[in-house]
Structure formats: C-alpha cells, structure tokens
Design an enzyme around this catalytic site. Structure first.
Site: not given
Length: 276
Positions: A77, A187, A215, A18, A68, A205-206, A51
């Site tokens: 996040c 999300n 996470g 991520n 984002n 993820e949005r 992110q």
C-alpha cells in the site's frame, strides 16, 4: 469496580485522499480480527478507511501490515507506506529509513517541501509473479481493451483509454477486479496519456472500490505506460485526489507525494467489546 479492556489508540492519515486508519502496535497488540477490521472500515459506525495499516516490530525495523476495507490483506500500500514513513521520520528525526512489509524491505526518504518518497521495489512483470491464472504476455492481456498486467506486491490491471474521466468506474472496476485471469482479484486502473511524462489515472481498488488515489496503482500504471512505450520512466500521475511523481529506476519504482496526519483517536473499550 468493573475493569474493562483498555481503549485502542489509532491515527487517521491520508495521501491525496487515499485514507488510512493506522494502529501503532509496537507497544501494544492491536487485537484485530477480520470482523473488527470491517467494523472499523464502516464510515458510519466505525471510522472508515481505504486501508488499515498496523505498525509492529521494534527498534530500527518497523514492519507494516495492510488490510483492505473488506478485511482482506494486501502486501503493498504505497500511500500508507509514505504516510507512516513520514510519521516515523518525524518521530525519530531521521531523513531516511527502511520499513519491512510482506512485499519486502522498502526504503523511504524525506524529499523536501513536505514530500515523502518511498521505493516500492522492482515491478513484477512475469505472469506467475503478478499472479495470473495462466502463462500469457502481460503487456497485452486477452481482455477487451488489451490491458497491461503488473505486480507491485499486489496485482494490477491497467487500461489505457482516450478519456479516463469518461469511464464509469463503479461498473467498470468490479467487472475486472474479479476477472478469472486474476486468481487473487486485481486493482483496476483507467489511464489517459497526456504527454511523455504525464498521465491522468483513476482507480478501482481491490476489496475497497473507487478511491481518490492509490500509490501502488500509480506505480503499476507508470510501469505499464513505460513498457508500452507511451511515456518515459519518470511521470506525473494526476489522480482524483491530487498528483504523485513516479520514477521507475534501476533499484525500483520510487513514488513521491504529500501526506497528511489528520487526527489521533481511540476506539473505546465498549466499542471494542461490541466488535470482537
């Protein structure tokens, strides 16, 4: 001699794949605009990230702001918080610290063996806090599959399925990210319970899409599973990029896992001028 704006340093980090661009703006203003954020997010013409995180503030109260890949903001996040907490602890020599975010104040600590723990705070299980569009039972939403709604400073929609790996996330995720029950989008997780302390989970993820890990999604899934009585309050969550330990305690949802500071770089003055 032509004087141009200086370059802008950044760090590339990831937690279980991520991935994040992190800008330390404690000494210099980051100068970010929505257009510049999306340009940085471009994995071909920029750097690429799930992110972008900005460190601001001074002294013992660093503040984290998250964006984002589509330029929208997120109050939470989890994996980026762990990565930055590790960076700041290494910088100061501390084994514990507190960070402020739009979600509130989060505690972080060195968990040993190169692992970092962050308390993501108490989960939000009331429909207004998540938020949802109208009053309803957040444990079983009136959506096919009866997912669970949870807030972790950002909204989540967790589907418990027989086989998380069999779900075509590229089609499934956006269908529910934009569901009318979620006015701020959401999300989306698909999760399979392997045992009373073990979950396999994948995430959309949005504002980003499919990611190798998340996470806050891991925290939301652990809370949803415990509320449903499917697991206890301490679980291992296996994501596409690796595993996290999530422990829902009285003081909040603690998440523990590895972090990586991959490289440091700088956006050139010319590139910044081309992407104002």
């Amino acid at each position: 001699m032509k004087h141009s704006a200086p370059s802008l340093p950044f760090m590339k980090m990831h937690g279980l794949g991520n991935d994040f661009v992190v800008i330390d703006s404690r000494a210099r203003e980051a100068g970010l605009t929505p257009a510049r954020i999306t340009a940085i997010a471009d994995r071909h013409r920029g750097v690429g990230f799930d992110q972008l995180a900005v460190i601001s503030g001074a002294g013992n109260a660093p503040h984290l702001t998250f964006y984002n890949a589509d330029g929208s903001t997120s109050a939470a996040c989890g994996n980026a918080t762990r990565c930055i907490a590790r960076y700041l602890m290494d910088e100061s020599g501390a084994t514990a610290l507190e960070l402020t975010t739009d979600r509130g104040t989060l505690s972080a600590r060195d968990a040993g063996d190169g692992l970092t723990s962050v308390n993501m705070g108490p989960p939000q299980v009331n429909w207004q806090e998540i938020p949802l569009a109208e009053a309803m039972d957040t444990l079983e939403l009136p959506i096919e599959g009866a997912p669970v709604a949870t807030g972790m400073g950002n909204p989540h929609c967790t589907f418990f399925v027989e086989d998380a790996e069999a779900i075509p996330l590229e089609q499934f995720g956006p269908r529910y990210e934009h569901h009318p029950l979620y006015p701020q989008r959401t999300n989306v997780q698909v999760a399979s319970v392997i045992g009373p302390d073990h979950i396999r989970m994948r995430v959309w993820e949005r504002g980003v899409g499919v990611t190798l890990a998340s996470g806050s999604s891991s925290c939301a899934t652990a809370v949803a599973a415990a509320r449903r009585g499917l697991t206890g309050r301490s679980v291992r969550i296996d994501l596409d990029g690796g595993s996290l330990k999530v422990d829902w305690r009285e003081d909040g949802v603690w998440m523990t896992g590895g972090t990586a500071h991959v490289f440091d770089g700088a956006f050139t003055a010319a590139w910044l001028e081309q992407n104002p």
